[in-house]
Design an enzyme around this catalytic site. Structure first.
Site, short mmCIF file in Angstrom:
data_model
loop_
_atom_site.label_atom_id
_atom_site.label_comp_id
_atom_site.label_asym_id
_atom_site.label_seq_id
_atom_site.Cartn_x
_atom_site.Cartn_y
_atom_site.Cartn_z
N CYS A 1 0.87 -1.17 0.00
CA CYS A 1 0.00 0.00 0.00
C CYS A 1 0.92 1.23 0.00
CB CYS A 1 -0.97 -0.02 1.18
SG CYS A 1 -0.25 0.09 2.82
N HIS B 1 12.79 -14.51 13.65
CA HIS B 1 12.50 -14.37 15.08
C HIS B 1 11.02 -14.37 15.41
CE1 HIS B 1 16.60 -12.61 16.48
NE2 HIS B 1 16.75 -13.55 15.56
#
Length: 152
Positions: free
Chosen positions: A65, A98
């Site tokens: 976007c 992570h």
């Protein structure tokens, strides 16, 4: 991998470059729109793209976007989706390693095609760490989705 791609009218200008980058890495791409610069609400595209990820029809997704922020906010409202705005290479791979991010959000008004290609490459090559700390933290995210937040 099969990668779902979508974006709103502000991301339309960058989406074709992102699709080309994904294909050049040997992955399959499904484009969920939008298909022109006519205004469209990013939550609608985000819902459709994230639904495909949750159904297992796509391994990961890229949303684009204007800034990546709106798509990220919308995506993170959907249980089972972990989305991150990535405008640097470190975030693109570490968010997967992570945090087991499955949706990367990019801002077409922030990055250009050459950086977007690098971001996509690092996002798609990354794998979720087997480190116990990372796994424990992501499990806590899953647990948060299952309970009503009470502020405690």
């Amino acid at each position: 991998m099969n990668i779902a791609v979508g974006g709103d009218h502000a991301g339309f200008s960058l989406k074709s470059s992102i699709i080309s980058a994904i294909q050049s890495l040997g992955h399959e791409v499904t484009d969920y729109g939008c298909y022109d610069e006519n205004p469209i609400d990013f939550p609608d595209i985000t819902r459709e793209v994230c639904g495909v990820v949750l159904e297992g029809k796509a391994d990961r997704a890229v949303l684009v976007c204007g800034t990546g922020v709106g798509a990220s906010i919308a995506a993170n409202k959907i249980p089972g989706i972990r989305a991150a705005v990535c405008h640097d290479i470190h975030s693109a791979h570490q968010s997967v390693e992570h945090d087991d991010v499955n949706v990367m959000c990019i801002g077409a008004k922030i990055v250009g095609p050459w950086l977007a290609a690098d971001l996509v490459e690092h996002f798609l090559k990354a794998e979720f760490s087997t480190d116990e700390d990372c796994r424990r933290r992501v499990q806590k995210l899953h647990d948060m989705e299952k309970t009503l937040f009470t502020g405690k």
